[in-house]
Design a protein around this motif. Structure first.
Motif, short mmCIF file in Angstrom:
data_model
loop_
_atom_site.label_atom_id
_atom_site.label_comp_id
_atom_site.label_asym_id
_atom_site.label_seq_id
_atom_site.Cartn_x
_atom_site.Cartn_y
_atom_site.Cartn_z
N THR A 84 0.84 -1.19 0.00
CA THR A 84 0.00 0.00 0.00
C THR A 84 0.87 1.25 0.00
O THR A 84 1.88 1.32 0.72
CB THR A 84 -0.91 0.01 1.24
N VAL A 85 0.47 2.21 -0.82
CA VAL A 85 1.17 3.48 -0.92
C VAL A 85 0.17 4.58 -0.60
O VAL A 85 -0.99 4.51 -1.00
CB VAL A 85 1.74 3.68 -2.35
N ARG A 86 0.63 5.62 0.10
CA ARG A 86 -0.24 6.75 0.41
C ARG A 86 0.47 8.03 -0.03
O ARG A 86 1.48 8.42 0.55
CB ARG A 86 -0.56 6.79 1.90
N GLN A 87 -0.06 8.63 -1.11
CA GLN A 87 0.43 9.92 -1.59
C GLN A 87 -0.77 10.82 -1.80
O GLN A 87 -1.87 10.34 -2.07
CB GLN A 87 1.17 9.78 -2.93
N ARG A 88 -0.55 12.11 -1.68
CA ARG A 88 -1.64 13.07 -1.92
C ARG A 88 -1.17 14.14 -2.87
O ARG A 88 -0.02 14.58 -2.82
CB ARG A 88 -2.09 13.73 -0.62
N SER A 89 -2.11 14.56 -3.71
CA SER A 89 -1.89 15.69 -4.58
C SER A 89 -3.23 16.00 -5.24
O SER A 89 -4.27 15.55 -4.76
CB SER A 89 -0.82 15.39 -5.63
N VAL A 140 5.66 2.88 -6.74
CA VAL A 140 5.01 3.58 -7.85
C VAL A 140 6.13 3.71 -8.88
O VAL A 140 6.96 4.61 -8.81
CB VAL A 140 4.44 4.95 -7.43
N PRO A 141 6.20 2.76 -9.82
CA PRO A 141 7.41 2.57 -10.63
C PRO A 141 7.60 3.58 -11.76
O PRO A 141 7.49 3.26 -12.94
CB PRO A 141 7.23 1.14 -11.17
N CYS A 142 7.94 4.81 -11.39
CA CYS A 142 8.16 5.85 -12.39
C CYS A 142 9.38 5.53 -13.26
O CYS A 142 9.51 6.09 -14.35
CB CYS A 142 8.29 7.21 -11.72
#
Length: 170
Positions: A84-89, A140-142
């Protein structure tokens, strides 16, 4: 508005073939930030202000997150997918990061293709911005986004790391 439930977070660093990898996770184990560095300060600065912890607790390992990082670097490329990843924008960046998690290992896309997958085919710069502002590298494999013609483009953790990741996934 600040999310007061995320005042403290845990941090751990693990050795990988391309250098130390550090992850910062919140109380429920969601990755807030990660990357190939031994310095957590490099990561806290890219966490959205509403998620940024006031205190980091150093740990030897972060359970499933550390196991996934180790397994991925050992060749189990899908080990990172369930973390699980938690990012905001804003709406587009949040959606673009979700889309990026669906780009399969070994099948990199161009920034233009990534923009299309994100629902805004003309927004190549916005797609590149989603990669540049991604705080949760690897999960999140940028690194799976390339320029047209196969040029690497940029990568916060260096082009040598991006080259290694792409070769590892090929």
């Amino acid at each position: 508005m600040t999310d007061t439930s995320i005042r403290r977070a845990d941090v751990a660093t693990v050795a990988t073939p391309i250098g130390p990898f550090t992850a910062i996770v919140d109380a429920d184990g969601a990755v807030l930030a990660s990357g190939w560095t031994a310095d957590p300060a490099e990561l806290t600065s890219v966490i959205h202000a509403t998620l940024r912890p006031a205190e980091l607790r150093q740990r030897d390992a972060l359970g499933e997150v550390t196991r996934a990082v180790t397994a991925y670097h050992a060749g189990e490329l899908t080990a990172i997918d369930a973390i699980t990843v938690r990012q905001r924008s804003g709406e587009f960046l949040t959606h673009a990061w979700e889309v990026l998690r669906k780009v399969p290992a070994g099948e990199p896309v161009t920034y233009t293709e990534f923009a299309g997958l994100s629902g805004r085919p003309a927004a190549t710069r916005a797609a590149a911005n989603a990669c540049a502002r991604n705080a949760a590298a690897l999960f999140v494999p940028c690194h799976r986004v390339l320029r047209i013609g196969g040029a690497l483009g940029g990568f916060r953790w260096g082009l040598d790391a991006k080259r290694w990741l792409l070769a590892h996934e090929a």
